[in-house]
Design an enzyme around this catalytic site. Structure first.
Site, mmCIF file in Angstrom:
data_model
loop_
_atom_site.group_PDB
_atom_site.id
_atom_site.type_symbol
_atom_site.label_atom_id
_atom_site.label_comp_id
_atom_site.label_asym_id
_atom_site.label_seq_id
_atom_site.Cartn_x
_atom_site.Cartn_y
_atom_site.Cartn_z
ATOM 1 N N THR A 72 0.852 -1.197 0.000
ATOM 2 C CA THR A 72 0.000 0.000 0.000
ATOM 3 C C THR A 72 0.884 1.241 0.000
ATOM 4 O O THR A 72 0.665 2.179 -0.773
ATOM 5 C CB THR A 72 -0.915 -0.023 1.246
ATOM 6 O OG1 THR A 72 -1.779 -1.153 1.135
ATOM 7 C CG2 THR A 72 -1.725 1.254 1.383
ATOM 8 N N ASN A 154 -6.375 -8.805 -7.744
ATOM 9 C CA ASN A 154 -6.502 -9.538 -6.488
ATOM 10 C C ASN A 154 -7.854 -10.233 -6.324
ATOM 11 O O ASN A 154 -7.969 -11.183 -5.576
ATOM 12 C CB ASN A 154 -6.254 -8.603 -5.303
ATOM 13 C CG ASN A 154 -6.907 -7.256 -5.463
ATOM 14 O OD1 ASN A 154 -6.677 -6.566 -6.457
ATOM 15 N ND2 ASN A 154 -7.727 -6.893 -4.522
ATOM 16 N N GLN A 190 0.087 -9.487 -6.600
ATOM 17 C CA GLN A 190 -0.508 -10.820 -6.760
ATOM 18 C C GLN A 190 0.237 -11.648 -7.806
ATOM 19 O O GLN A 190 0.140 -12.874 -7.814
ATOM 20 C CB GLN A 190 -1.993 -10.697 -7.156
ATOM 21 C CG GLN A 190 -2.867 -10.051 -6.097
ATOM 22 C CD GLN A 190 -3.101 -10.952 -4.880
ATOM 23 O OE1 GLN A 190 -2.944 -12.166 -4.940
ATOM 24 N NE2 GLN A 190 -3.476 -10.346 -3.764
ATOM 25 N N SER A 210 4.894 -7.140 -2.439
ATOM 26 C CA SER A 210 4.629 -7.289 -1.002
ATOM 27 C C SER A 210 5.058 -8.685 -0.566
ATOM 28 O O SER A 210 4.833 -9.662 -1.292
ATOM 29 C CB SER A 210 3.129 -7.104 -0.757
ATOM 30 O OG SER A 210 2.833 -7.214 0.614
ATOM 31 N N HIS A 212 4.027 -10.503 2.170
ATOM 32 C CA HIS A 212 3.088 -11.431 2.822
ATOM 33 C C HIS A 212 2.169 -12.171 1.858
ATOM 34 O O HIS A 212 1.403 -13.029 2.258
ATOM 35 C CB HIS A 212 2.299 -10.732 3.939
ATOM 36 C CG HIS A 212 1.181 -9.846 3.505
ATOM 37 N ND1 HIS A 212 -0.139 -10.245 3.537
ATOM 38 C CD2 HIS A 212 1.171 -8.573 3.054
ATOM 39 C CE1 HIS A 212 -0.907 -9.248 3.132
ATOM 40 N NE2 HIS A 212 -0.131 -8.224 2.830
ATOM 41 N N CYS A 344 -9.504 -6.372 1.602
ATOM 42 C CA CYS A 344 -9.652 -5.076 2.257
ATOM 43 C C CYS A 344 -11.095 -4.613 2.296
ATOM 44 O O CYS A 344 -11.523 -3.979 3.242
ATOM 45 C CB CYS A 344 -8.807 -4.040 1.547
ATOM 46 S SG CYS A 344 -7.171 -4.645 1.206
HETATM 47 N N1 PLP Z 1 -2.014 -4.504 -4.280
HETATM 48 C C1 PLP Z 1 -2.661 -5.662 -4.451
HETATM 49 C C2 PLP Z 1 -2.964 -6.132 -5.831
HETATM 50 C C3 PLP Z 1 -3.060 -6.420 -3.341
HETATM 51 O O1 PLP Z 1 -3.698 -7.568 -3.513
HETATM 52 C C4 PLP Z 1 -2.755 -5.928 -2.059
HETATM 53 C C5 PLP Z 1 -3.206 -6.661 -0.857
HETATM 54 O O2 PLP Z 1 -4.298 -7.216 -0.809
HETATM 55 C C6 PLP Z 1 -2.058 -4.721 -1.942
HETATM 56 C C7 PLP Z 1 -1.710 -4.027 -3.078
HETATM 57 C C8 PLP Z 1 -1.686 -4.160 -0.595
HETATM 58 O O3 PLP Z 1 -0.683 -4.950 -0.012
HETATM 59 P P1 PLP Z 1 -0.204 -4.693 1.488
HETATM 60 O O4 PLP Z 1 -1.072 -5.564 2.337
HETATM 61 O O5 PLP Z 1 1.237 -5.114 1.528
HETATM 62 O O6 PLP Z 1 -0.388 -3.263 1.776
#
Ligand code: PLP
Length: 393
Positions: A72, A154, A190, A210, A212, A344
């Protein structure tokens, strides 16, 4: 109860090997990597090694890797940082092009930038969830400073034609050699698990990742930011302070998480192809079985969009007559974790804007589920989940 987890797009468990390499950096190796003494240098060396390894996996250079606290934040840095940089360059009225199905961290940032006077064009997607490349091409003009298109979605797992878009951008730039714009950003959060994220093949200037989502720790993301000459940066910082990450992201580095991120990426590269094949087989089995059991219950489960150009682990289905929120609770009580849409927005219980952008009616969006498989998913898990689903239906 043996719980079945089918929400790998939301997050993944930290791999044991990742946990092992992180361990010392959460305890005995605790120095601040910015410190000049032995303790600091020990931590700094670990960050450097991880940065180099990650850069190599992406075919980038170590200077182009900027660690952040999340994807994010990396998306915010890409978008806001590019806008700030252009403004510093005294660029005229700024325009950003993005798509209607980006993650909220891009869309909400775009909306915020609109409030600051930036023009944002949201390119629609087809009913299969693929960005309309022709519309994107015709939206590019001399005021366009950034184009942000996610590599894989996602919610539905659709894979966007990043290399094709990068060629379009290059052709535009070739006609305007005096300008370094538009920059091309992709959110590959993703995609990293299953797709080639070689920045040269993709032709991107900025890329968000990311840890995680790839069996690494939470709270660590990164932005690949191309090193341009003669100026080394193409973005300005949005967090200022001690000047870490080449001045682009101040704040003491999270050494354990950075080391874990690099290990997680190494593991992804080892298992990427075999896992994609295995998971895709399991998903096919899950879909065929879901269709069979739903037919026996006189409902007709179907895929939202189609399965072409999708990540192998994503199955987003319409379950007519069953509210997604209700289904999620019933499945959870029976030990199966799935998601009604993106992780989210799940809590907000609103129909998915991604499915809506694909032209699906609201009623269908409210009756759709996202199942995402991962490394720990087995056929036995799928069979158990199917039994539970049959009962619920
Ligand atoms: N971008 C995408 C495509 C995601 O799926 C996610 C998380 O669901 C994010 C950004 C945000 O990732 P983070 O949890 O590291 O902020």
């Amino acid at each position: 109860m043996h719980r079945i987890y089918l929400d790998y797009a939301a997050s993944t468990p930290v791999d044991k090997a990742v946990k092992t390499v992180m361990e010392p950096y959460s305890s005995e190796i605790f120095g601040n990597p910015g410190a000049l003494h032995w303790f600091g240098q020990e931590a700094s060396a670990a960050v450097f090694k991880a940065r180099e390894a990650i850069a190599e996996f992406l075919r980038a250079t170590y200077k182009e890797i900027i660690f952040t606290g999340s994807a994010t934040e990396a998306n915010n840095l890409a978008l806001r940082g590019a806008v700030k940089y252009c403004k510093a360059d005294k660029f005229k009225k700024i325009k950003i092009i993005t798509t209607a199905i980006e993650h909220e961290s891009v869309l909400e940032t775009c909306r915020d930038l609109e409030n600051e006077g930036v023009e944002v064009v949201y390119i629609p997607v087809s009913k299969e969830g693929i960005v309309d490349v022709e519309k994107l091409k015709s939206a590019i003009d001399e005021r366009t400073v950034l184009i942000s298109v996610m590599y894989a979605n996602n919610e539905v797992g659709t894979i966007q034609p990043i290399s094709e878009i990068s060629k379009i951008i290059k052709a535009f730039k070739d006609k305007h050699p005096m300008s370094p714009y538009p920059l091309f950003h992709t959110d590959a959060v993703q995609a990293l698990q299953y797709l080639d994220c070689d920045i040269n093949k993709l032709g991107v200037d900025l890329m968000t990742l990311s840890a995680h989502k790839i069996y690494g720790p939470k709270g660590i993301g990164m932005l690949y930011a191309r090193n341009s000459h003669p100026k080394p940066n193409i973005i300005n910082p949005i967090i200022t302070g001690g000047g870490q990450e080449r001045g682009l992201r101040s704040g003491t580095e999270n050494v354990a998480n950075i080391v874990g991120f690099a290990k997680a990426m190494e593991l992804v590269h080892k298992v990427k192809n075999s896992e994609a094949k295995r998971i895709s087989g399991l998903r096919g089995y899950l879909l065929r079985s879901l269709k069979k059991i739903s037919a026996s219950r006189r409902t007709k489960i179907s895929v939202n969009g189609d399965l072409r150009n999708r990540l192998p682990n994503n199955l987003n289905v319409y379950v007519p007559g069953h509210n997604a929120g209700d289904l999620l609770i019933k499945l959870d009580l029976a030990g199966v974790a799935i998601s009604p849409g993106s992780a989210c927005s799940a809590r907000l219980a609103k129909p998915s804007y991604v499915l809506e952008a694909m032209g699906l009616p609201r009623s269908r969006c409210a009756e759709s589920l996202r199942m995402t498989l991962g490394r720990q998913t087995t056929k036995a898990d799928i069979d158990k989940m199917l039994k539970i689903m049959l009962k619920i239906l």
